[in-house]
Scaffold this motif. Structure first.
Motif, PDB file in Angstrom:
ATOM      1  N   PRO A  35      -5.790  -0.537  13.752  1.00  9.13           N
ATOM      2  CA  PRO A  35      -5.413  -0.923  12.387  1.00  9.13           C
ATOM      3  C   PRO A  35      -6.301  -2.006  11.796  1.00  9.13           C
ATOM      4  CG  PRO A  35      -3.464  -0.712  13.773  1.00  9.13           C
ATOM      5  CD  PRO A  35      -4.645  -0.610  14.683  1.00  9.13           C
ATOM      6  N   TRP A  36      -6.801  -2.931  12.639  1.00  9.83           N
ATOM      7  CA  TRP A  36      -7.604  -4.020  12.104  1.00  9.83           C
ATOM      8  C   TRP A  36      -8.990  -3.578  11.658  1.00  9.83           C
ATOM      9  CZ3 TRP A  36      -5.209  -4.740  17.007  1.00  9.83           C
ATOM     10  CH2 TRP A  36      -5.951  -4.258  18.091  1.00  9.83           C
ATOM     11  N   ASP A  37      -9.402  -2.360  12.040  1.00  8.81           N
ATOM     12  CA  ASP A  37     -10.695  -1.849  11.566  1.00  8.81           C
ATOM     13  C   ASP A  37     -10.664  -1.510  10.082  1.00  8.81           C
ATOM     14  OD1 ASP A  37     -11.823  -2.120  14.039  1.00  8.81           O
ATOM     15  OD2 ASP A  37     -11.622   0.005  14.590  1.00  8.81           O
ATOM     16  N   GLN A  38      -9.487  -1.080   9.601  1.00  9.58           N
ATOM     17  CA  GLN A  38      -9.315  -0.729   8.180  1.00  9.58           C
ATOM     18  C   GLN A  38     -10.416   0.221   7.697  1.00  9.58           C
ATOM     19  OE1 GLN A  38      -6.441  -2.136   5.996  1.00  9.58           O
ATOM     20  NE2 GLN A  38      -5.939  -1.799   8.145  1.00  9.58           N
ATOM     21  N   ARG A  39     -10.607   1.296   8.461  1.00 12.48           N
ATOM     22  CA  ARG A  39     -11.606   2.302   8.069  1.00 12.48           C
ATOM     23  C   ARG A  39     -11.270   2.875   6.694  1.00 12.48           C
ATOM     24  NH1 ARG A  39     -12.272   6.933  10.063  1.00 12.48           N
ATOM     25  NH2 ARG A  39     -10.108   7.204  10.727  1.00 12.48           N
ATOM     26  N   ASP A  40     -12.299   3.111   5.913  1.00 19.52           N
ATOM     27  CA  ASP A  40     -12.080   3.631   4.560  1.00 19.52           C
ATOM     28  C   ASP A  40     -11.305   4.946   4.587  1.00 19.52           C
ATOM     29  OD1 ASP A  40     -13.411   1.492   3.477  1.00 19.52           O
ATOM     30  OD2 ASP A  40     -15.313   2.551   3.216  1.00 19.52           O
ATOM     31  N   GLU A  41     -11.676   5.847   5.514  1.00 17.40           N
ATOM     32  CA  GLU A  41     -11.023   7.155   5.576  1.00 17.40           C
ATOM     33  C   GLU A  41      -9.539   7.019   5.922  1.00 17.40           C
ATOM     34  OE1 GLU A  41     -15.340   7.630   6.706  1.00 17.40           O
ATOM     35  OE2 GLU A  41     -13.702   6.251   7.193  1.00 17.40           O
ATOM     36  N   PHE A  42      -9.233   6.044   6.787  1.00 17.92           N
ATOM     37  CA  PHE A  42      -7.828   5.860   7.161  1.00 17.92           C
ATOM     38  C   PHE A  42      -7.041   5.210   6.022  1.00 17.92           C
ATOM     39  CE2 PHE A  42      -4.387   3.473   9.369  1.00 17.92           C
ATOM     40  CZ  PHE A  42      -3.705   4.575   9.858  1.00 17.92           C
ATOM     41  N   VAL A  43      -7.625   4.214   5.390  1.00 18.67           N
ATOM     42  CA  VAL A  43      -6.938   3.552   4.276  1.00 18.67           C
ATOM     43  C   VAL A  43      -6.742   4.520   3.111  1.00 18.67           C
ATOM     44  CG1 VAL A  43      -7.097   1.676   2.590  1.00 18.67           C
ATOM     45  CG2 VAL A  43      -7.718   1.265   4.983  1.00 18.67           C
ATOM     46  N   ASP A  44      -7.656   5.483   2.958  1.00 19.43           N
ATOM     47  CA  ASP A  44      -7.464   6.508   1.927  1.00 19.43           C
ATOM     48  C   ASP A  44      -6.198   7.316   2.197  1.00 19.43           C
ATOM     49  OD1 ASP A  44      -9.704   5.766   0.552  1.00 19.43           O
ATOM     50  OD2 ASP A  44     -10.993   7.330   1.383  1.00 19.43           O
ATOM     51  N   MET A  45      -5.909   7.566   3.474  1.00 17.45           N
ATOM     52  CA  MET A  45      -4.678   8.285   3.824  1.00 17.45           C
ATOM     53  C   MET A  45      -3.463   7.398   3.670  1.00 17.45           C
ATOM     54  SD  MET A  45      -5.334  10.735   7.116  1.00 17.45           S
ATOM     55  CE  MET A  45      -5.957   9.417   8.167  1.00 17.45           C
ATOM     56  N   ASN A  46      -3.570   6.164   4.159  1.00 20.03           N
ATOM     57  CA  ASN A  46      -2.446   5.233   4.116  1.00 20.03           C
ATOM     58  C   ASN A  46      -2.936   3.897   3.573  1.00 20.03           C
ATOM     59  OD1 ASN A  46      -0.192   3.685   4.403  1.00 20.03           O
ATOM     60  ND2 ASN A  46      -0.206   3.669   6.639  1.00 20.03           N
ATOM     61  N   PRO A  47      -2.716   3.626   2.295  1.00 23.14           N
ATOM     62  CA  PRO A  47      -3.208   2.377   1.704  1.00 23.14           C
ATOM     63  C   PRO A  47      -2.692   1.123   2.405  1.00 23.14           C
ATOM     64  CG  PRO A  47      -2.558   3.920  -0.012  1.00 23.14           C
ATOM     65  CD  PRO A  47      -2.111   4.515   1.292  1.00 23.14           C
ATOM     66  N   ALA A  48      -1.585   1.224   3.131  1.00 22.75           N
ATOM     67  CA  ALA A  48      -1.091   0.075   3.884  1.00 22.75           C
ATOM     68  C   ALA A  48      -1.956  -0.205   5.108  1.00 22.75           C
ATOM     69  CB  ALA A  48       0.354   0.309   4.318  1.00 22.75           C
ATOM     70  N   GLY A  49      -2.768   0.780   5.519  1.00 26.63           N
ATOM     71  CA  GLY A  49      -3.660   0.588   6.647  1.00 26.63           C
ATOM     72  C   GLY A  49      -2.958   0.461   7.986  1.00 26.63           C
ATOM     73  N   GLN A  50      -1.757   1.019   8.103  1.00 29.03           N
ATOM     74  CA  GLN A  50      -0.949   0.860   9.312  1.00 29.03           C
ATOM     75  C   GLN A  50      -0.754   2.198  10.021  1.00 29.03           C
ATOM     76  OE1 GLN A  50       2.525  -0.819   7.425  1.00 29.03           O
ATOM     77  NE2 GLN A  50       1.858  -2.922   7.794  1.00 29.03           N
ATOM     78  N   THR A  51      -0.671   2.131  11.330  1.00 25.45           N
ATOM     79  CA  THR A  51      -0.330   3.299  12.132  1.00 25.45           C
ATOM     80  C   THR A  51       1.177   3.335  12.335  1.00 25.45           C
ATOM     81  OG1 THR A  51      -0.758   1.945  14.116  1.00 25.45           O
ATOM     82  CG2 THR A  51      -2.532   3.385  13.354  1.00 25.45           C
ATOM     83  N   PRO A  52       1.732   4.559  12.535  1.00 25.30           N
ATOM     84  CA  PRO A  52       1.092   5.860  12.662  1.00 25.30           C
ATOM     85  C   PRO A  52       1.031   6.621  11.339  1.00 25.30           C
ATOM     86  CG  PRO A  52       3.382   6.073  13.259  1.00 25.30           C
ATOM     87  CD  PRO A  52       3.174   4.622  12.889  1.00 25.30           C
ATOM     88  N   VAL A  53       0.159   7.643  11.332  1.00 25.62           N
ATOM     89  CA  VAL A  53       0.115   8.621  10.242  1.00 25.62           C
ATOM     90  C   VAL A  53       0.045   9.992  10.900  1.00 25.62           C
ATOM     91  CG1 VAL A  53      -1.196   9.520   8.294  1.00 25.62           C
ATOM     92  CG2 VAL A  53      -1.039   7.042   8.644  1.00 25.62           C
ATOM     93  N   LEU A  54       0.930  10.897  10.481  1.00 22.55           N
ATOM     94  CA  LEU A  54       0.992  12.254  11.026  1.00 22.55           C
ATOM     95  C   LEU A  54       0.475  13.223   9.969  1.00 22.55           C
ATOM     96  CD1 LEU A  54       1.942  13.914  13.531  1.00 22.55           C
ATOM     97  CD2 LEU A  54       4.149  14.168  12.365  1.00 22.55           C
TER      98      LEU A  54
END
Length: 224
Positions: A35-54
């Motif tokens: 979560p601390w990496d805050q990858r752009d692709e992941f934040v695009d999926m979840n703007p909160a930048g938190q796991t998990p995302v299914l």
């Protein structure tokens, strides 16, 4: 559906979802996300930048937040309901899931994770001993409450195995991995947790290791 779970191995919310998927026999591909990496692709999926995302890309389904994911699985997978019993029973299960997700995590899991892991990985700093001692003191106090629950009922949330057991096991297992649990004096919780560790849904978690911290010797032992 072909599920992918973006998760961090020591995220208790990721673990809760993984345990529920395992209990329901739903397969998924695990994708590690720090979560601390805050990858752009992941934040695009979840703007909160938190796991998990299914995610199911073929169906264009993106599910965010562990409780929302668990609700979705309860509503769409009939096997092994984890919100059993009467409306009052289900309310008690939800209360205890919230207690572990909020109070236990805020007072025990979050400070342990930050001090023992994130500081080393991200900030290259040593943990603060006083913060660790306080988290371990509160963990002991919270396990007193779990002991009390298990003295008065068969499972954490009541007479039936439920999502409360999965949430409790997820959070306690992370704290245990990080060396924050003193099991002395908590025989009732220890016996329950030993049973949880023996479940097929839980066993994969016990074999996982992080690169910067080794768990206590008892962590993966069923009889400890």
């Amino acid at each position: 559906m072909a599920w992918q779970l973006y998760q961090f191995p020591l995220c208790p919310f990721s673990r809760k979802v993984r345990l529920l998927l395992g209990e329901k026999g739903v397969g998924c591909e695990l994708l590690r996300e720090s979560p601390w990496d805050q990858r752009d692709e992941f934040v695009d999926m979840n703007p909160a930048g938190q796991t998990p995302v299914l995610v199911d890309r073929a169906q264009n389904v993106v599910l965010i937040d562990s409780n929302a994911i668990c609700d979705f699985l309860e509503e769409t997978v009939e096997r092994a309901t984890m919100l059993p019993g009467t409306a009052a029973n289900r309310a008690e299960v939800r209360r205890l899931v919230a207690w572990f997700d909020q109070k236990f995590h805020d007072e025990v899991g979050r400070p342990l994770m930050y001090e023992r892991m994130e500081k080393r990985l991200v900030h290259r700093q040593s943990p603060d001993a006083r913060t660790l001692r306080e988290a371990m003191r509160l963990a002991n106090s919270h396990l007193d409450y779990v002991d009390w629950l298990l003295d008065h009922r068969r499972w954490i949330g009541g007479p039936l195995f439920s999502l409360a057991d999965l949430a409790a096991a997820a959070h306690i297992s992370v704290a245990d991995y990080l060396g924050g649990i003193d099991w002395r004096g908590h025989e009732r919780t220890r016996h329950w947790y030993s049973g949880m560790k023996s479940r097929p849904s839980f066993r994969p978690l016990l074999g996982e290791r992080m690169e910067v911290i080794v768990p206590p010797d008892h962590y993966d032992k069923l009889d400890f």
